[in-house]
Write a protein that holds these residues in place. Structure first.
Motif, short mmCIF file in Angstrom:
data_model
loop_
_atom_site.label_atom_id
_atom_site.label_comp_id
_atom_site.label_asym_id
_atom_site.label_seq_id
_atom_site.Cartn_x
_atom_site.Cartn_y
_atom_site.Cartn_z
N ILE A 87 0.85 -1.19 0.00
CA ILE A 87 0.00 0.00 0.00
C ILE A 87 0.89 1.25 0.00
CG2 ILE A 87 -1.92 -1.11 1.21
CD1 ILE A 87 -0.91 0.19 3.82
N PHE B 97 -5.83 4.45 1.62
CA PHE B 97 -6.12 3.07 1.22
C PHE B 97 -7.44 2.96 0.43
CE2 PHE B 97 -8.00 -1.13 2.24
CZ PHE B 97 -6.98 -1.98 1.83
N LYS C 149 -9.43 5.46 -0.85
CA LYS C 149 -9.46 6.36 -2.02
C LYS C 149 -8.69 5.74 -3.20
CE LYS C 149 -7.37 10.80 -3.38
NZ LYS C 149 -6.25 10.21 -4.15
N GLU C 150 -7.50 5.24 -2.93
CA GLU C 150 -6.68 4.71 -4.02
C GLU C 150 -7.21 3.39 -4.56
OE1 GLU C 150 -2.42 6.78 -2.76
OE2 GLU C 150 -2.65 4.61 -2.58
N SER C 151 -7.79 2.57 -3.69
CA SER C 151 -8.33 1.30 -4.23
C SER C 151 -9.56 1.59 -5.08
CB SER C 151 -8.59 0.27 -3.12
OG SER C 151 -9.53 0.73 -2.20
N GLU D 86 -10.08 4.32 -6.84
CA GLU D 86 -9.57 4.86 -8.12
C GLU D 86 -9.04 3.72 -9.00
OE1 GLU D 86 -8.29 9.23 -6.32
OE2 GLU D 86 -6.74 7.95 -7.17
N GLY D 87 -8.38 2.77 -8.37
CA GLY D 87 -7.87 1.62 -9.12
C GLY D 87 -8.98 0.82 -9.78
N ILE D 88 -10.11 0.75 -9.10
CA ILE D 88 -11.27 0.02 -9.67
C ILE D 88 -11.80 0.76 -10.89
CG2 ILE D 88 -13.68 -0.58 -9.24
CD1 ILE D 88 -12.80 -1.25 -6.31
N ALA E 280 -15.46 -0.31 3.54
CA ALA E 280 -14.47 -0.86 2.62
C ALA E 280 -13.74 -2.03 3.29
CB ALA E 280 -13.47 0.22 2.22
N GLY E 281 -12.99 -2.77 2.50
CA GLY E 281 -12.17 -3.85 3.04
C GLY E 281 -12.78 -5.23 2.86
N ALA F 291 3.37 0.74 -2.49
CA ALA F 291 2.73 0.22 -3.71
C ALA F 291 3.17 1.04 -4.93
CB ALA F 291 1.21 0.25 -3.56
N GLU G 87 -8.12 -5.15 -2.56
CA GLU G 87 -7.94 -3.69 -2.43
C GLU G 87 -6.51 -3.30 -2.79
OE1 GLU G 87 -9.49 -5.59 -0.23
OE2 GLU G 87 -11.47 -4.68 0.08
N TYR H 261 -5.91 -3.30 -6.50
CA TYR H 261 -6.44 -2.11 -7.17
C TYR H 261 -5.58 -0.88 -6.90
CZ TYR H 261 -10.33 -4.77 -8.91
OH TYR H 261 -11.09 -5.68 -9.60
N ILE H 262 -4.94 -0.83 -5.74
CA ILE H 262 -4.00 0.28 -5.47
C ILE H 262 -2.81 0.19 -6.43
CG2 ILE H 262 -2.35 1.16 -3.75
CD1 ILE H 262 -4.48 0.51 -1.60
N ARG I 223 -4.02 1.26 -9.89
CA ARG I 223 -4.08 2.73 -9.99
C ARG I 223 -2.70 3.29 -10.34
NH1 ARG I 223 -2.31 6.40 -6.46
NH2 ARG I 223 -3.23 8.50 -6.48
#
Lengths: 330, 330
Positions: free
Chosen positions: A5, A11, A13-15, A17-19, A55-56, B233, B269, B272-273, B276
């Motif tokens: 990470i 954690f 916010k970035e996941s 965005e990655g989606i 989340a999580g 990451a 998660e 996806y980070i 991103r």
């Protein structure tokens, strides 16, 4: 547990965005970036299904935004309910003309915020909102007060049934009714063998010895019903299946759908070993498994363990279970 | 690492049985139960794609038996090649009339046994067999000897392209040629942060400190190219993307497909980070990501870590990448 990470504060916010970067043709952010929704608008007359939670737990909740599933999801911080504002926002932006069904796991914070969001949407936006809460964790309350149970991996079945009803353009009251029937027929029980670690805390949520497991532990580390020595896959499965059969009063000749879920770190091979045991046990009791799902359907970050969920079927639920569905996560 | 298993000696047998119990309409055992195949026979004229390798990497290899992917797979013990007999057996039982393509990851044992199986099938059964080995792990050999590289998660792209070519009823030589072109344009690099534990040994395959990671470690714990302190990451992704771009000589304006793979225990998660970060980096270099895949596409039991794979695209590969596919695992 080590993590790949960046700043733990980013954690979620970035996941998210990655989606969105992964599936830009299929998913988009709601305008406050605290929720995601399908890029494709709901069909005319279709009930819009809105979900959400902490989340999580991927693919819970965002991964259930898809065809034949939910239309939008609001997400909170790790293991924390989304705000009512975030829920209102995604619902306002994703809804069509068939009304809104809120469908989420039964937890105190989620119930409070989704109820407040429903009030706002009805009073300020004149949008009809109905609610179904999933309460499938049989370790969290007895059957006679099953609506007090927490929602766990069996929520997959609720999304599947509700989404299929909505795709059939059934009216809101009917989508709610059939989904409620499904939820009353879902039961889940799991075991945990290792703790998750919330990124912001950096420490295991609970302690568990190298030779122990906890039966019935919740997906955020809520205490289960018993801590014992780690048993074999066959023994664990047998114990869980007994609980599920008893809870749903499943009899010889009944048909069920089975979900074998991994909590996070459990390898797929182990899930299939559990699935084998469950099939042998159910078949020995003349209980027919109509459809089997094996994989990570509701995780808890890097928690180790498995859960088994059963949906007791009738012909109506079978029809909706069979309907097509798609999400990039499933 | 704790495991939910029975007798470790039955790990592979029971997980295979669990797979067949889960998807009986779609998959069946080969007659020696050392392989699985589609229940649906290959279309007339279609090249049959046969794969295989050691167990412990699900969805590799069994999970790639599906529509638009492979037709059958032979499986060995954990991290051990299947025998030539097992490969011959599944190939004999699954093949149609379009010839056979062996498609597998480049390892010594697999190469030996698949080559022997090809000889047997050609001499004793008069079946035409061609072979493509996937060699995508750039940490395992330099680009100028890339065919010596080991096969890792990028094998997903090879199945996808080969399966699409076969479904289009291209002749064997052509399916082989296009798949070879794809393989020459796949590169993968990963990092490991924690060891897997083989059930029969019960001990971690390698030691790694709580604050360390290993760049380029193989999927069986083969030594990588550098051990360093665990980075963020973004830093990990940047380092890997630089290796991949350099290896495939990717230039501004090129189009690629990206696969972000979890090695086993890494939560979605975190994948996806990483995704991103990869999208931001590639986009800053004007490299277009045509399609993104994120998830567990090749695992190593309970190993922690991630890998990134890139398939460098041309119009032909894009067409086959877009073709429909289905497996219960994907």
């Amino acid at each position: 547990m080590k993590k790949i990470i960046n700043d733990p504060m980013n954690f979620v916010k970035e996941s998210l965005e990655g989606i969105i970067y992964a599936y830009p043709d299929f998913l988009k952010f709601s305008s406050d970036k605290k929720g995601i929704m399908r890029t494709e608008p709901p069909a005319k007359g279709k009930v819009t299904i809105v979900t959400g939670g902490g989340a999580g737990h991927l693919p819970v909740f965002l991964g259930y935004v898809g065809r034949g599933l939910a239309d939008g999801a609001a997400v909170g911080n790790v293991f924390t309910s989304p705000s009512a504002d975030a829920i209102v926002n995604v619902a306002k932006e994703v809804h069509g003309d068939g009304g809104i069904l809120f469908l989420y796991g039964h937890y105190f914070g989620d119930t409070m915020n989704f109820d407040l969001a429903a009030e706002i949407l009805e009073e300020e936006e004149d949008l009809p909102v109905k609610t179904v809460r999933v309460s499938d964790d049989i370790a969290s309350a007895p059957r006679d007060t099953w609506e007090k149970r927490r929602g766990v991996a069996g929520i997959f079945f609720a999304y599947k049934i509700a989404g299929a009803c909505a795709d059939k353009l059934l009216p809101l009251e009917k989508v709610k009714g059939i989904t409620e029937k499904a939820v009353a027929n879902i039961a889940t029980m799991g075991v945990a063998i290792s703790s998750c670690t919330i990124p912001e805390s950096g420490k295991p949520t609970f302690e568990i010895a190298d030779d122990e497991m906890e039966v019935g532990m919740g997906i955020h580390g809520e205490p289960g019903i018993r801590r014992t020595k780690l048993k074999t896959a066959d023994e664990i499965t047998s114990e869980i299946i007994d609980y599920l059969i008893e809870d749903l009063k499943i009899k010889s000749g009944d048909e069920v759908s089975l979900l074998v879920n991994g909590s996070g770190t459990t390898p797929p091979e182990e899930l299939y070993i559990v699935n084998r045991a469950a099939h042998l046990l159910l078949s020995s009791k003349n209980i027919k498994i109509y459809k089997t799902f094996v994989g990570e359907y509701a995780t808890s970050l890097d928690m180790g363990g498995i859960s088994l969920s059963i949906l007791k079927l009738d012909n109506e639920l079978k029809e909706y279970l069979d309907a097509p569905y798609y999400s990039p996560f499933l």
